[in-house]
Enzyme design. Sequence first.
Site, short mmCIF file in Angstrom:
data_model
loop_
_atom_site.label_atom_id
_atom_site.label_comp_id
_atom_site.label_asym_id
_atom_site.label_seq_id
_atom_site.Cartn_x
_atom_site.Cartn_y
_atom_site.Cartn_z
N LYS A 104 -36.36 78.53 91.21
CA LYS A 104 -35.54 78.22 90.10
C LYS A 104 -35.00 76.81 90.28
O LYS A 104 -34.50 76.80 91.44
CB LYS A 104 -34.56 79.59 90.00
CG LYS A 104 -33.78 79.31 88.66
CD LYS A 104 -32.85 80.76 88.28
CE LYS A 104 -32.07 80.50 87.33
NZ LYS A 104 -31.13 81.68 86.85
N SER B 279 -30.99 83.83 82.35
CA SER B 279 -31.53 82.52 82.48
C SER B 279 -32.56 81.85 83.46
O SER B 279 -33.02 80.82 83.43
CB SER B 279 -29.96 81.78 83.12
OG SER B 279 -29.88 82.30 84.59
N SER C 240 -29.34 87.64 84.71
CA SER C 240 -30.27 86.42 84.69
C SER C 240 -31.41 86.70 85.54
O SER C 240 -32.28 85.91 85.22
CB SER C 240 -29.46 85.32 85.25
OG SER C 240 -28.75 84.94 84.35
#
Lengths: 95, 478, 483
Positions: free
Chosen positions: C75, C150, C174
């Site tokens: 990420k 997210s 997330s």
Amino acid sequence: MALKPEDVAAIAHLARLEIRDEDVSSYADNLSRILDFVQQLERADTEGVAPMAHPLAMSQRLRADEVTEQDQRERFQQNAPQVEAGLYLVPKVIE
Amino acid sequence: MEWEVVIGLEIHAQLATKSKIFSGASTAYGALPNTQACLVDLGYPGVLPVLNREAVRMAAKFGLAIGAEVARRSVFARKNYFYPDLPKGYQISQYELPVVAGGSIEIELEDGATKVIGITRAHLEEDAGKSLHEDFHGMTGIDLNRAGTPLLEIVSEPDMRSAKEAVAYMKKIHTLVRYLEICDGNMQEGSFRCDANVSVRPKGQKEFGTRTELKNLNSFRFVERAINYEIERQIELIEAGGKVVQETRLYDPEKNETRSLRAKEEANDYRYFPDPDLLPLEIDDSFLEEVKKTLPELPDAKKHRFMESYGLSAYDASVLTGSRAMGDYYESVVRTLGDEHAKLAANWVMGELSGALNKDGKEITETPISAAQLAGLLARIIDNTISGKIAKDVFEAMWAGEGDADAIIEKKGLKQITDTGAIEKIVDEVIAENPGQVEQYRAGKEALLGYFVGQVMKKTQGKANPGQVNQLLKQKLG
Amino acid sequence: MHTKTIAELSRMLAAGETSSEELTRHYLERIRAHADLNAFITVTEEEALAEARRADALRRKGEAGPLAGIPIAQKDIFCTDGVKTTCASKMLENFISPYDATVVERMKRAGMVMLGKTNMDEFAMGSSNETSYFGPVKNPWDKTRVPGGSSGGSSAAMAARLAAATTGTDTGGSIRQPAALTNTTGLKPTYGRVSRYGMIAFASSLDQAGTITATAEDAAMLLNVIAGFDERDSTSVDKPVPDYTATLNDDIAGLVIGVPKEFFDDGLDPRVAECVREALKVYERLGAKIVDVSLPNLGLSVPTYYVVAPAECSSNLSRFDGVRFGYRCENPTSLEDLYKRSRGEGFGAEVKRRIMTGTYVLSAGYYDAYYLKAQKTRELIKEDFCRAFEKVDVLMGPTTPTAAFGIGEKTDDPITMYLNDIYVNGVNLAGMPGMSIPMGFIDGLPVGLQIIGNYFEEAKMLNFAHRYQRETDWHTKLPKGFE
């Protein structure tokens, strides 16, 4: 909680955020809704409840007083928008 | 109207750790800009603070030394504001729960009386960087080497009533932190700084007047001048029907005035909240016990001991305990000579030695004459090998690095003449050479004795024992 | 090859049936082929191939661990030395991190190969991956829908098998929410179990790094590598790390699953509720006991979260000021102008909203009513969870109230978007570990089963997840066109 445009301006100033004039009303509207939403916390009975700052009941660990970092100025300043003579430059600060 | 002045000080003492309070970067002074600013000090994305044990130890040491409560649990908070020398946009500081609370110290007033000044709290925090306002094409340069240096902010009660008291308090704290070896006290380098909160009120009034905060007071002299200027300004302002505004004012040493910093202060709302990157600081008994063991004899205790053990005056004892190194030096000299010579040692340490140090701008720790060497010199006065006057010459030679007292006395042939026969011979010569003066003396002008002594000393290059010379002259002239 | 789990790939690499270089090329090819998903912000092709070759060399020397040579996507919130780390923000569009996050460093040390950096909501603030400066990510199950957020780039990349595994961060769901919406396995460990060092902070007391993988077994393998004490993070816990793979197959007969009744509220799609009930039946067959429990203050979790998280973020994001790194506006006329325009132009609307919300709730006169109050309701929520764990081994319920919603569907009203995280926020506030695993489909869209463990009981949670995945094949299903 209905925030007025001047409230948004004051918060934006504290947070050093430029909000364009045409966006102020939509921020005022959104922030007001968020604040209204979180205001429901008011109704919770928290009498005698200790505020929780942290998920784990631990205390601060202490590190030994040793110099472990070497100079990497050049590398770190590669990300800097403006440097001169090893200094980060900003518009003139008036004291 | 008679006015009363109310002063409280906030002293920032940089703690003498090797590394920063939350990072492993060096705290050494004077490095090239930003070469001692690591990722944590620069507030890089993703990096986190870890607390320096030594900084905590030093804060606890200070707390114990002022008889304060060292908090078993204290909390680091974030003080949020934007400024270019503050990389993260917040300063990590202690707000609601400081590590040290409620102590006091005693200061001496000019009339010799003492006064207790309360210390509200002392808390740990990180220092900011520096803004360099020299011209970089109309821009300001930021050096973050200082960012993250540990600070102990020592906040006094509003207990001081004059600029002189404020200075006495500041000096006392200055001495204390150096005794404790938690701060080098170097004011030129900014290791020891002070802000003053100043207000005035009509004498007898209970409520405080509106205060202003004076910044940039980086010498004892500036503290006194800035406060005095500010007192006068406030009184004049009020007497002219004006009102003091609560604000921060900057002292300008060149113009000797304070001026408002209102622009920077406008809309201050620091939004303090507990720093979620740091956990509560817990100090337990064993940690405190360990710190206690490292506590030195404190200045006040040492001063009283010097007065009692060595029969020194309060003034002499104060001067000789002005720093730990000074006290150690003095005691080392006394130990060699014996307590009965404590006064002689005091005179020399405070006189010749301090004078020479001052002249060369040296600290006691940098003295070229060790305590053992000074004791060696004084021993020669005590055993009458040399006179006090000759000793001063020997001292100068020692200062210049010519060796120990004995070697210099030997090499220069400064040994005192104590042989009565030899002195008598010279006394006789002098009497014979000055018949006129002898007559006047005998006619009652006894002040001439000094002239005869001088003549004898001249003939012996000052080596004759002055006591013996005096005695013989009186005998022969009388 | 991409349909294999990392457990399988690890065995194949060990057996010499494939090489890391071959695997890496294969995934890089897939990333290129499915660029339209917008799952990646940066692809580090050259570096990946070099790392793969190094891993292969190690393996030839017999020095490779189980994860050596496995290609992973990080990420873009994790700092990666020498590689752009943007946090999906214009603010960090050109930011090259000079250091590795601990998670990245540990994976590198294990010999894993980084394929690139995945897209995400800007500064991890969002539940749909629509706040990214680099554009929304598409859900491989239906490209008109969101992949969650997210960690939406990671969940989409995992669902489409553009990497063998991905990392995520979970501040308010997330990891779990995007995993649920993409038929992947998301693991958020206990707060403090995985170091936060080098993970760009959103809300420090809530942020936790974890993984999005194909299976619970893969999650366990990765957790073995990333969990553990880190002296650079004061909130990292110094506690031994068990071998999370060792207990995956343990018998769960007799263990107790608590089902909080508050999870089955009006907002829950009844079809999702039905999936949960079906999943619980699987556990019953395995001998687990199902009991009802109550988390009476769960309803406070979203409003509590939307005070605590913005407050912390408002402060955490102050460092982005255009001075030392990141975006700086053109020709600033004064210091204030530099700050305001750099931040005003560098941050997107949602980030600005949260910074302003946080600034407001911390400001003079409002602190007690909002922030302090939320700290207290947070305590109430945590106590609810702790009380429940006195009687149960794990808690289970839905991860999200519905399956993936359409791109643009909820962008007008922040509150509607926030309420999508109603079942996941509480776990972050309490600091407990949580997972989401595939549990079925609604109209062809996947939904997830949330498993919540007690503090540091990741092993038990993974055990429950793995036993379910042995009995079911939901997690093996791939979206059309990605098989």
